[in-house]
Enzyme design. Sequence first.
Site: not given
Ligand code: AGP
Length: 574
Positions: A2, A27, A71, A97-98, A450, A454, A457, A473, A569
């Site tokens: 958050c 965030r 969030w 936040n937490g 990766e 992407k 997401e 396999h 984020k």
């Molecule tokens: C990346 O596209 C993601 N949103 C997520 O996996 C991110 O890389 C992960 O949460 C780690 O974040 P950081 O690099 O800020 O630690």
Amino acid sequence: MCGIIGYTGTEYAKDIIIEGLSTLEYRGYDSAGVALGGDSISIYKKSGRVSQLNDLIPNSFSKIGIGHTRWATHGAPTSRNAHPHLSFDGTIAIVHNGIIENCDVLKKEITSRGITFQSDTDSEIIAHLLALEDQSNMVQAVENVAKKIEGSSSFLAIRKGDDNIYCHKKNAALTIGIGLDGNYIASDMLALADHTKKGIVLSDDETAILSKDSVSVYKDGVKIKKQLIDISCKPPKICPCYMQAEIDEIPTALQNTYDSFYSTIKKECIEDIKKAERIAIIACGTAYHAGLYGKEVIEILANKPCEVYIGSEYDRARFISSKTFAIFISQSGETADTLAAVNRSKELGAKTLSITNVANSSITFLTDYALILEAGPEIAVAATKSYNSQLLMLYLLANELAGKKVDKEVVKKLAEEAAMLSTHSIFTESMAKDNLFFIGKGIDELSAMEGALKFKEITYKMAEAYPAGELKHGTIALMDKHCTVIALATNEKDKQKLTVSVSEIKARHAKTIGISAVGEIGCDISLFLPKLSDPLLYPILSIIPMQLLSLSTSFHLGINPDKPRNLAKSVTVV
Ligand code: AGP
């Protein structure tokens, strides 16, 4: 996770809080809310975006306020569960936040006093607990509440008839901004950038009181001196699509990362890594994929054994000791799982290095050594340019460990090629319908991972990464005309094997798209990568077409790639 912000000063708080929340929206963005204080407390909150919240709030003369963009962890993303939360007696409003891990126990205790909860959140607990404390000493009251809460909990509170903001930091970051017109506090320095350059970064278990003209910080009831630091950062420019802009910035990011590495890397850090028996790399998500690349380049170039751990799985790392050198990779520098891993590594005696994109972030503060990517603020939830920069930073580090300085021209050429690649698209409309597979061998499999992340997401579609040779396999059972396979081949020695995998896939009628630095591998469509001086550099380029195809698919499906559903984020909860 958050975003939280607070302001007390001589200006009207409403606009300051709303602006701050707009900056922090990346965030978390399922709901947002504002509490404006003074003689009374007015709360405005709504599920949805900050812009919608703004329309709800009438003009106000209040000069103190707190805001939150959420969030969801406990309770659905509804207006009722949005922050701020008010205490049972209406005197205290909080944003949090937490995650409160002992939420059930505390809720039971509070309800047993006849207090009814107005939301399904864990956070509301803080407002009630504070209101139940003796408020003649607010530092004591805040600390008492903080001690009752288990888990990560950074919060801000305002009281009816009081111009102070009461703040406590535990795990999730909080930075105080010292302004000319008043004082600010936010979960992210970016939200303070337009107001001040001077600030204080709170450490865990510290409590702060902000009035319009003073800031006091306490630990265990005692006032402590905190260092005033430069918190200036470039606020991100407003743009219609941050992810697109951030992919376009990859060439600049790479060159900045190069300069940052050579101006910051310490001899002692290199010596400590060399002395260590083993290296552990710890990270989450995209940064974890960068870590997997780090293992490859460190083992290949520096001949040092290296293990890579996902942050949330690090408790399974059994051989961490003073003989370990631990490297943490995190764009934000705030990821709770990575942060917990830093603490564990330090407890076990390991020396630590962080690679982050945010100077003054929690992880950079905690580690013995820090390298900053200098990729520029990354706002889109899906990491792009920070990943390319992380790979380059690890490549430079591995070379340094091997006693080699990478020539600036190499990175200049890489940046030029990255710029060229950003103009090529391998998107086809079928990708928006098909099941996607990303395959590769060796280091290319890491890029495939990766690429698939992407795609998932920002398109919400199934995508899987696989080592090319492993398909036969089992997973090849899924291949049919409804599949599209992105095949990566950047290493001459794997060309033959990739060609065979592609022909096996084509025999099952799946569509194939190649990203190749080794010429034709038999795909229906191919994107050929330019020649690079070192094949280990290819992952820095080969990810770009995959970032772009995810972006195009996201647009095609009408999804906002900057704010994909269910994500945030910066993941500051474990
Ligand atoms: C990346 O596209 C993601 N949103 C997520 O996996 C991110 O890389 C992960 O949460 C780690 O974040 P950081 O690099 O800020 O630690």
